[in-house]
Motif scaffolding. Structure first.
Motif, short mmCIF file in Angstrom:
data_model
loop_
_atom_site.label_atom_id
_atom_site.label_comp_id
_atom_site.label_asym_id
_atom_site.label_seq_id
_atom_site.Cartn_x
_atom_site.Cartn_y
_atom_site.Cartn_z
N HIS A 29 -9.07 1.20 -12.52
CA HIS A 29 -8.33 1.05 -11.08
C HIS A 29 -7.65 2.19 -10.29
CE1 HIS A 29 -9.06 -3.65 -11.44
NE2 HIS A 29 -9.92 -2.98 -11.51
N ASN A 30 -8.14 2.65 -9.38
CA ASN A 30 -7.62 3.68 -8.70
C ASN A 30 -6.34 3.24 -7.70
OD1 ASN A 30 -9.51 2.62 -7.06
ND2 ASN A 30 -9.58 4.41 -5.85
N THR A 31 -6.32 2.02 -7.27
CA THR A 31 -5.37 1.48 -6.37
C THR A 31 -4.34 0.66 -7.23
OG1 THR A 31 -7.08 1.54 -4.68
CG2 THR A 31 -4.95 0.35 -4.22
N LEU A 32 -3.03 0.92 -7.01
CA LEU A 32 -2.01 0.40 -7.58
C LEU A 32 -1.11 -0.31 -6.54
CD1 LEU A 32 -0.33 1.03 -10.80
CD2 LEU A 32 1.09 0.64 -8.77
N TYR A 33 -0.47 -1.40 -6.63
CA TYR A 33 0.46 -2.14 -5.67
C TYR A 33 1.69 -2.45 -6.38
CZ TYR A 33 -4.19 -2.86 -3.55
OH TYR A 33 -5.54 -2.60 -3.15
N LEU A 96 -10.00 -1.83 -7.51
CA LEU A 96 -11.02 -0.92 -7.47
C LEU A 96 -11.18 -0.48 -6.04
CD1 LEU A 96 -12.48 0.96 -9.43
CD2 LEU A 96 -14.39 -0.41 -9.32
N SER A 97 -10.48 0.59 -5.56
CA SER A 97 -10.26 0.83 -3.81
C SER A 97 -9.76 -0.41 -3.33
CB SER A 97 -11.70 1.20 -3.45
OG SER A 97 -12.04 2.42 -4.02
N HIS A 98 -10.33 -0.88 -2.18
CA HIS A 98 -9.92 -2.21 -1.52
C HIS A 98 -10.55 -3.56 -1.84
CE1 HIS A 98 -7.82 0.70 0.82
NE2 HIS A 98 -8.73 1.20 1.34
N ASN A 99 -11.19 -3.61 -3.02
CA ASN A 99 -11.67 -4.81 -3.83
C ASN A 99 -10.73 -6.03 -4.24
OD1 ASN A 99 -14.39 -3.92 -3.04
ND2 ASN A 99 -14.37 -2.77 -4.97
N GLU A 100 -10.87 -6.60 -5.01
CA GLU A 100 -10.24 -7.74 -5.53
C GLU A 100 -8.83 -7.11 -5.99
OE1 GLU A 100 -12.09 -10.57 -7.89
OE2 GLU A 100 -10.16 -11.22 -8.84
N GLY B 83 -4.86 -28.87 -15.13
CA GLY B 83 -4.68 -27.51 -15.12
C GLY B 83 -4.54 -26.89 -13.88
N ASP B 84 -4.97 -27.72 -12.88
CA ASP B 84 -4.70 -27.23 -11.40
C ASP B 84 -3.44 -27.28 -10.69
OD1 ASP B 84 -7.83 -29.04 -10.57
OD2 ASP B 84 -7.74 -26.97 -11.25
N SER B 85 -2.44 -27.61 -11.62
CA SER B 85 -1.06 -27.69 -11.57
C SER B 85 -0.56 -26.40 -11.18
CB SER B 85 -0.16 -28.44 -12.31
OG SER B 85 -0.57 -29.80 -12.38
N ALA B 86 -0.12 -25.89 -10.13
CA ALA B 86 0.37 -24.33 -9.76
C ALA B 86 0.71 -24.29 -8.14
CB ALA B 86 -0.75 -23.53 -10.07
N VAL B 87 1.17 -23.10 -7.89
CA VAL B 87 1.33 -22.90 -6.50
C VAL B 87 0.13 -22.24 -5.95
CG1 VAL B 87 2.88 -21.74 -4.76
CG2 VAL B 87 3.95 -22.82 -7.00
N TYR B 88 -0.11 -22.57 -4.70
CA TYR B 88 -1.43 -21.89 -4.20
C TYR B 88 -1.01 -21.14 -2.84
CZ TYR B 88 -4.16 -24.58 -7.52
OH TYR B 88 -4.66 -25.14 -8.60
N PHE B 89 -1.66 -19.75 -2.94
CA PHE B 89 -0.97 -19.01 -1.67
C PHE B 89 -2.29 -18.73 -1.04
CE2 PHE B 89 3.43 -18.28 -2.45
CZ PHE B 89 3.45 -18.23 -4.00
N CYS B 90 -2.60 -18.75 0.39
CA CYS B 90 -3.50 -18.06 1.01
C CYS B 90 -2.95 -16.73 1.25
CB CYS B 90 -3.63 -18.95 2.14
SG CYS B 90 -2.50 -18.82 3.45
N ALA B 91 -3.67 -15.86 1.47
CA ALA B 91 -3.41 -14.44 1.87
C ALA B 91 -4.62 -13.92 2.91
CB ALA B 91 -3.50 -13.48 0.61
N GLU B 92 -4.07 -13.04 3.89
CA GLU B 92 -4.93 -12.49 4.78
C GLU B 92 -5.02 -10.98 4.70
OE1 GLU B 92 -3.72 -12.65 9.01
OE2 GLU B 92 -1.84 -14.02 8.21
N MET B 93 -6.01 -10.50 4.99
CA MET B 93 -6.19 -8.98 4.78
C MET B 93 -6.09 -8.42 6.19
SD MET B 93 -6.46 -6.01 2.73
CE MET B 93 -7.24 -6.72 1.26
N THR B 94 -5.07 -7.72 6.65
CA THR B 94 -4.95 -7.13 7.86
C THR B 94 -5.84 -5.73 8.09
OG1 THR B 94 -3.19 -5.65 7.28
CG2 THR B 94 -2.60 -7.78 8.00
N GLY B 95 -5.95 -5.20 9.22
CA GLY B 95 -6.50 -4.21 9.68
C GLY B 95 -6.20 -2.98 8.88
N ALA B 96 -4.95 -2.92 8.17
CA ALA B 96 -4.28 -1.87 7.58
C ALA B 96 -4.68 -2.00 6.17
CB ALA B 96 -2.45 -1.69 7.68
N GLN B 97 -5.62 -2.91 5.74
CA GLN B 97 -5.93 -3.06 4.52
C GLN B 97 -4.61 -3.56 3.48
OE1 GLN B 97 -8.99 -3.11 3.03
NE2 GLN B 97 -9.45 -2.59 4.95
N LYS B 98 -3.65 -4.19 4.16
CA LYS B 98 -2.50 -4.76 3.53
C LYS B 98 -2.93 -6.29 3.26
CE LYS B 98 1.50 -3.33 4.70
NZ LYS B 98 2.47 -3.20 5.53
N LEU B 99 -2.54 -6.81 2.00
CA LEU B 99 -2.65 -8.46 1.81
C LEU B 99 -1.34 -8.88 2.13
CD1 LEU B 99 -5.04 -9.94 0.77
CD2 LEU B 99 -4.25 -9.64 -1.37
#
Lengths: 112, 111
Positions: A29-33, A96-100, B83-99
């Motif tokens: 994996h080349n991308t690390l966060y 791996l890049s911008h994947n999962e 086993g489904d007991s947990a905290v669930y988060f939604c996340a969006e990927m912005t244009g800057a490739q940031k989650l």
């Protein structure tokens, strides 16, 4: 296949002390966060590396936080000096890049 | 099944019932969305994702619905198990490739 490895899992320090966290990403994996997760909140990105280059460190408090990924594989995140408000879980993820993104178990930091 | 309003920090359901967890996202330019499950002491784990050119995607026991008009995302879990007991988060990927993660909903399963 081993997942993302982080150490230590737990760390308790007194305020003003330094602390370091280590992360070994999934092989290849080349991308690390690095993320910060406060109690009851979602993770917030601190820094993202593409290989050894920090491509997004806009959310890293650079007065006290630093990170490195010298050979483009494992990485360390350091806080010096730690403050009470730094108590949180520090998560490392890789992709791996911008994947999962695959997350490690995190390091829970308590600053007293 | 039970559902929550736009966002609630906790959801409690009976084992075997369906669960619906809702999320509002902020950036209309986001084009990729992910649901994560986080169990105690672990990092978030990918459940299912959806791109903005779709409005529904199904996985094993899970379905994600996307309504871009109102910037709303939901996760449906069929036949909820302990086993489904947990905290669930939604996340969006912005244009800057940031989650960017939402605040999370804690799902508790009652026997």
């Amino acid at each position: 296949e081993a997942g993302v490895v982080q150490s230590p899992r737990y760390k308790i320090i007194e305020k003003k002390q330094p602390v370091a966290f280590w992360c070994n990403p999934i092989s290849g994996h080349n991308t690390l966060y690095w993320y910060l997760q406060n109690l009851g909140q979602g993770p917030e990105l601190l820094i993202r590396y593409e290989n050894e280059e920090a491509v997004d460190d806009s959310q890293l408090p650079k007065d006290r936080f630093s990170a490195e990924r010298l050979k483009g594989v494992d990485s360390t995140l350091k806080i010096q000096p730690a403050e009470l408000g730094d108590s949180a879980v520090y998560l490392c993820a890789s992709s791996l890049s911008h994947n999962e993104q695959f997350f490690g178990p995190g390091t829970r930091l308590t600053v007293l | 099944g039970e559902s929550v309003g736009l966002h609630l920090p906790t959801l409690s359901v009976q084992e075997g019932d369906n669960s619906i967890i809702n999320c509002a996202y902020s950036n209309s330019a986001s084009d990729y969305f992910i649901w994560y499950k986080q169990e105690s002491g672990k990092g978030p784990q990918f459940i299912i994702d959806i791109r903005s050119n779709m409005d529904k995607r199904q996985g094993q026991r899970v379905t994600v619905l996307l309504n871009k008009t109102v910037k709303h995302l939901s996760l449906q879990i069929a036949a909820t198990q302990p086993g489904d007991s947990a905290v669930y988060f939604c996340a969006e990927m912005t244009g800057a490739q940031k989650l960017v993660f939402g605040q999370g909903t804690r799902l508790t399963i009652n026997p």
